[in-house]
Design a protein around this motif. Structure first.
Motif, PDB file in Angstrom:
ATOM      1  N   TYR A   3       5.966  -8.825  17.297  1.00  0.00           N
ATOM      2  CA  TYR A   3       6.231  -8.042  15.971  1.00  0.00           C
ATOM      3  C   TYR A   3       5.009  -7.663  15.684  1.00  0.00           C
ATOM      4  CZ  TYR A   3      11.080  -9.171  15.885  1.00  0.00           C
ATOM      5  OH  TYR A   3      12.323  -9.361  16.294  1.00  0.00           O
ATOM      6  N   ALA A   4       4.943  -6.474  15.006  1.00  0.00           N
ATOM      7  CA  ALA A   4       3.641  -6.151  14.246  1.00  0.00           C
ATOM      8  C   ALA A   4       3.596  -6.571  12.692  1.00  0.00           C
ATOM      9  CB  ALA A   4       3.632  -4.468  14.335  1.00  0.00           C
ATOM     10  N   ILE A   5       2.742  -7.565  12.555  1.00  0.00           N
ATOM     11  CA  ILE A   5       2.317  -7.855  11.086  1.00  0.00           C
ATOM     12  C   ILE A   5       1.163  -7.765  10.465  1.00  0.00           C
ATOM     13  CG2 ILE A   5       2.265 -10.138   9.890  1.00  0.00           C
ATOM     14  CD1 ILE A   5       3.907 -11.550  12.220  1.00  0.00           C
ATOM     15  N   ARG A   6       1.392  -7.186   9.154  1.00  0.00           N
ATOM     16  CA  ARG A   6       0.192  -6.690   8.438  1.00  0.00           C
ATOM     17  C   ARG A   6       0.119  -7.011   7.080  1.00  0.00           C
ATOM     18  NH1 ARG A   6       1.146  -2.363   5.086  1.00  0.00           N
ATOM     19  NH2 ARG A   6       3.042  -1.113   5.733  1.00  0.00           N
ATOM     20  N   SER A   7      -0.985  -7.054   6.138  1.00  0.00           N
ATOM     21  CA  SER A   7      -0.957  -7.405   5.082  1.00  0.00           C
ATOM     22  C   SER A   7      -0.450  -6.118   4.218  1.00  0.00           C
ATOM     23  CB  SER A   7      -2.332  -7.823   4.518  1.00  0.00           C
ATOM     24  OG  SER A   7      -2.933  -8.880   5.049  1.00  0.00           O
ATOM     25  N   ALA A   8      -0.011  -6.489   3.153  1.00  0.00           N
ATOM     26  CA  ALA A   8       0.886  -5.396   2.397  1.00  0.00           C
ATOM     27  C   ALA A   8      -0.324  -5.196   1.136  1.00  0.00           C
ATOM     28  CB  ALA A   8       2.097  -5.791   1.385  1.00  0.00           C
ATOM     29  N   PRO A  10      -0.915  -2.466  -2.611  1.00  0.00           N
ATOM     30  CA  PRO A  10      -0.050  -1.689  -3.754  1.00  0.00           C
ATOM     31  C   PRO A  10       0.512  -0.313  -3.271  1.00  0.00           C
ATOM     32  CG  PRO A  10      -2.381  -2.204  -4.326  1.00  0.00           C
ATOM     33  CD  PRO A  10      -2.367  -2.339  -2.848  1.00  0.00           C
ATOM     34  N   ASP A  11       0.026   0.239  -2.197  1.00  0.00           N
ATOM     35  CA  ASP A  11       0.821   1.347  -1.793  1.00  0.00           C
ATOM     36  C   ASP A  11       2.301   0.981  -0.957  1.00  0.00           C
ATOM     37  OD1 ASP A  11      -1.210   2.916  -2.354  1.00  0.00           O
ATOM     38  OD2 ASP A  11      -1.868   3.392  -0.465  1.00  0.00           O
ATOM     39  N   ASP A  12       2.350  -0.308  -0.683  1.00  0.00           N
ATOM     40  CA  ASP A  12       3.441  -0.598  -0.057  1.00  0.00           C
ATOM     41  C   ASP A  12       4.599  -1.303  -1.241  1.00  0.00           C
ATOM     42  OD1 ASP A  12       2.825  -0.486   2.570  1.00  0.00           O
ATOM     43  OD2 ASP A  12       1.279  -2.087   2.202  1.00  0.00           O
ATOM     44  N   ALA A  13       4.182  -0.985  -2.426  1.00  0.00           N
ATOM     45  CA  ALA A  13       5.155  -1.590  -3.500  1.00  0.00           C
ATOM     46  C   ALA A  13       6.567  -1.229  -3.368  1.00  0.00           C
ATOM     47  CB  ALA A  13       4.699  -1.262  -5.046  1.00  0.00           C
ATOM     48  N   ALA A  14       6.848  -0.058  -3.264  1.00  0.00           N
ATOM     49  CA  ALA A  14       8.410   0.603  -3.325  1.00  0.00           C
ATOM     50  C   ALA A  14       9.056  -0.018  -2.115  1.00  0.00           C
ATOM     51  CB  ALA A  14       8.212   2.079  -3.328  1.00  0.00           C
ATOM     52  N   LEU A  15       8.020   0.037  -0.763  1.00  0.00           N
ATOM     53  CA  LEU A  15       8.868  -0.608   0.324  1.00  0.00           C
ATOM     54  C   LEU A  15       9.214  -1.986   0.236  1.00  0.00           C
ATOM     55  CD1 LEU A  15       9.275  -0.594   3.354  1.00  0.00           C
ATOM     56  CD2 LEU A  15       6.713  -0.759   3.817  1.00  0.00           C
ATOM     57  N   LEU A  16       8.142  -2.617  -0.313  1.00  0.00           N
ATOM     58  CA  LEU A  16       8.182  -4.051  -0.574  1.00  0.00           C
ATOM     59  C   LEU A  16       9.700  -4.453  -1.552  1.00  0.00           C
ATOM     60  CD1 LEU A  16       7.488  -7.154   0.174  1.00  0.00           C
ATOM     61  CD2 LEU A  16       6.201  -6.855  -2.242  1.00  0.00           C
ATOM     62  N   ALA A  17       9.757  -3.835  -2.720  1.00  0.00           N
ATOM     63  CA  ALA A  17      10.962  -3.842  -3.569  1.00  0.00           C
ATOM     64  C   ALA A  17      12.078  -3.638  -2.645  1.00  0.00           C
ATOM     65  CB  ALA A  17      10.457  -2.868  -4.602  1.00  0.00           C
ATOM     66  N   ARG A  18      12.318  -2.916  -2.084  1.00  0.00           N
ATOM     67  CA  ARG A  18      13.565  -2.338  -1.314  1.00  0.00           C
ATOM     68  C   ARG A  18      13.796  -3.374  -0.169  1.00  0.00           C
ATOM     69  NH1 ARG A  18      14.228  -0.428   3.633  1.00  0.00           N
ATOM     70  NH2 ARG A  18      11.917   0.143   4.092  1.00  0.00           N
ATOM     71  N   LEU A  19      12.561  -3.824   0.620  1.00  0.00           N
ATOM     72  CA  LEU A  19      12.932  -4.720   1.282  1.00  0.00           C
ATOM     73  C   LEU A  19      13.639  -6.077   0.725  1.00  0.00           C
ATOM     74  CD1 LEU A  19       9.913  -5.050   3.924  1.00  0.00           C
ATOM     75  CD2 LEU A  19      12.579  -4.437   4.562  1.00  0.00           C
ATOM     76  N   ASN A  33       9.527  -7.729 -11.003  1.00  0.00           N
ATOM     77  CA  ASN A  33       9.082  -8.918 -10.399  1.00  0.00           C
ATOM     78  C   ASN A  33       8.149  -8.815  -9.228  1.00  0.00           C
ATOM     79  OD1 ASN A  33       9.464 -10.172 -12.947  1.00  0.00           O
ATOM     80  ND2 ASN A  33      11.531 -10.908 -12.146  1.00  0.00           N
ATOM     81  N   VAL A  34       8.763  -8.196  -8.362  1.00  0.00           N
ATOM     82  CA  VAL A  34       8.334  -7.706  -6.824  1.00  0.00           C
ATOM     83  C   VAL A  34       7.216  -7.273  -6.870  1.00  0.00           C
ATOM     84  CG1 VAL A  34       8.753  -6.667  -4.604  1.00  0.00           C
ATOM     85  CG2 VAL A  34      10.464  -8.072  -5.662  1.00  0.00           C
ATOM     86  N   LYS A  35       6.970  -6.112  -7.687  1.00  0.00           N
ATOM     87  CA  LYS A  35       5.770  -5.485  -7.679  1.00  0.00           C
ATOM     88  C   LYS A  35       4.643  -6.044  -8.515  1.00  0.00           C
ATOM     89  CE  LYS A  35       8.047  -0.933  -7.141  1.00  0.00           C
ATOM     90  NZ  LYS A  35       8.372   0.561  -7.804  1.00  0.00           N
ATOM     91  N   ALA A  36       5.120  -6.943  -9.315  1.00  0.00           N
ATOM     92  CA  ALA A  36       4.056  -7.907 -10.073  1.00  0.00           C
ATOM     93  C   ALA A  36       3.251  -8.572  -8.862  1.00  0.00           C
ATOM     94  CB  ALA A  36       4.448  -8.510 -11.213  1.00  0.00           C
ATOM     95  N   SER A  37       3.926  -9.074  -8.064  1.00  0.00           N
ATOM     96  CA  SER A  37       3.124  -9.937  -6.945  1.00  0.00           C
ATOM     97  C   SER A  37       2.026  -9.360  -6.512  1.00  0.00           C
ATOM     98  CB  SER A  37       4.253  -9.956  -5.923  1.00  0.00           C
ATOM     99  OG  SER A  37       5.594 -10.499  -6.218  1.00  0.00           O
ATOM    100  N   PHE A  38       1.642  -7.935  -6.549  1.00  0.00           N
ATOM    101  CA  PHE A  38       0.498  -7.606  -5.926  1.00  0.00           C
ATOM    102  C   PHE A  38      -0.740  -7.774  -6.718  1.00  0.00           C
ATOM    103  CE2 PHE A  38       3.749  -4.915  -3.684  1.00  0.00           C
ATOM    104  CZ  PHE A  38       2.895  -4.879  -2.516  1.00  0.00           C
ATOM    105  N   VAL A  39      -0.446  -7.977  -7.919  1.00  0.00           N
ATOM    106  CA  VAL A  39      -1.525  -8.494  -8.834  1.00  0.00           C
ATOM    107  C   VAL A  39      -1.803  -9.981  -9.328  1.00  0.00           C
ATOM    108  CG1 VAL A  39      -1.753  -6.230  -9.930  1.00  0.00           C
ATOM    109  CG2 VAL A  39      -0.308  -7.613 -10.984  1.00  0.00           C
ATOM    110  N   ALA A  40      -0.680 -10.740  -8.475  1.00  0.00           N
ATOM    111  CA  ALA A  40      -0.805 -12.123  -8.962  1.00  0.00           C
ATOM    112  C   ALA A  40      -1.954 -12.790  -8.105  1.00  0.00           C
ATOM    113  CB  ALA A  40       0.555 -12.663  -8.357  1.00  0.00           C
ATOM    114  N   PRO A  41      -2.825 -13.742  -8.843  1.00  0.00           N
ATOM    115  CA  PRO A  41      -3.874 -14.155  -8.283  1.00  0.00           C
ATOM    116  C   PRO A  41      -3.644 -14.750  -6.725  1.00  0.00           C
ATOM    117  CG  PRO A  41      -3.367 -15.178 -10.317  1.00  0.00           C
ATOM    118  CD  PRO A  41      -2.258 -14.102 -10.353  1.00  0.00           C
TER     119      PRO A  41
END
Ligand SMILES: CC(C)(COP(=O)(O)OP(=O)(O)OC[C@H]1O[C@@H](n2cnc3c(N)ncnc32)[C@H](O)[C@@H]1OP(=O)(O)O)[C@@H](O)C(=O)NCCC(=O)NCCS
Length: 147
Positions: A3-8, A10-19, A33-41
């Motif tokens: 599999y192809a694995i990469r770091s997500a 902020p541009d992936d926010a909508a994709l991540l929320a859908r997944l 809450n999912v989108k907030a994960s991008f700014v969580a330390p």
């Protein structure tokens, strides 16, 4: 399957929320809450899928100075049972080890047989039980694997 694995990012926010919503259904954290994960330390988000295809799975983990916590992992229903979560778990373990973590731990709903089987297959062992931990009264199992 490799599999192809990469770091997500902020541009992936909508994709991540859908997944996340597709993977978890009624138990979704919810888009905000999912989108907030991008700014969580110290949280890293990974996306995975078949090479040249959109991602079908994701994982989030947190660096906690010497240990690491798997926050969530999910694979969309049409891509399950093909080793994608196992590949994500292996990638999280590798990253966590590289940051100096000695163990990776997580909490999982005691009734989530698929997740429990995934973690057992990945070498995790139960270390404790938190009774009535979730909002619906379900118990949480705490599991860990040494890295
Ligand atoms: C749990 C989940 C992430 C597993 O994803 P997956 O990509 O299907 O898992 P894999 O194909 O990598 O499975 C690896 C191993 O885990 C175990 N496993 C995974 N799903 C299983 C299931 N439904 N029943 C029994 N064992 C299962 C098996 O041992 C499997 O190996 P095998 O297929 O060779 O038997 C997926 O079912 C999911 O997204 N569920 C909803 C979200 C969720 O509950 N996430 C975990 C809680 S944070």
């Amino acid at each position: 399957m490799t599999y192809a694995i990469r770091s997500a990012g902020p541009d992936d926010a909508a994709l991540l929320a859908r997944l996340e919503a597709q993977s978890f259904g009624e138990r979704s954290w919810g888009e905000n809450n999912v989108k907030a994960s991008f700014v969580a330390p110290r949280v890293t988000i990974l996306l995975a899928g078949k090479p040249a295809n959109p991602p079908s799975g994701f994982a989030m983990w947190r660096d906690l100075d010497g240990e690491a916590e798997l926050l969530t992992i999910g694979v969309e229903p049409g891509a399950q049972r093909q080793g994608l979560a196992a590949a994500l778990l292996a990638a999280v373990r590798k990253q966590a080890l590289e940051t100096g973590a000695a163990r990776l731990f997580l909490e999982v709903d005691a009734g989530n047989e698929a997740a429990l089987a995934l973690y057992r297959a990945g070498g995790f062992e139960k270390i404790s039980l938190r009774r009535a931990y979730y909002r619906d009264g379900a118990d949480a199992v705490i599991m860990q694997v040494m890295l």
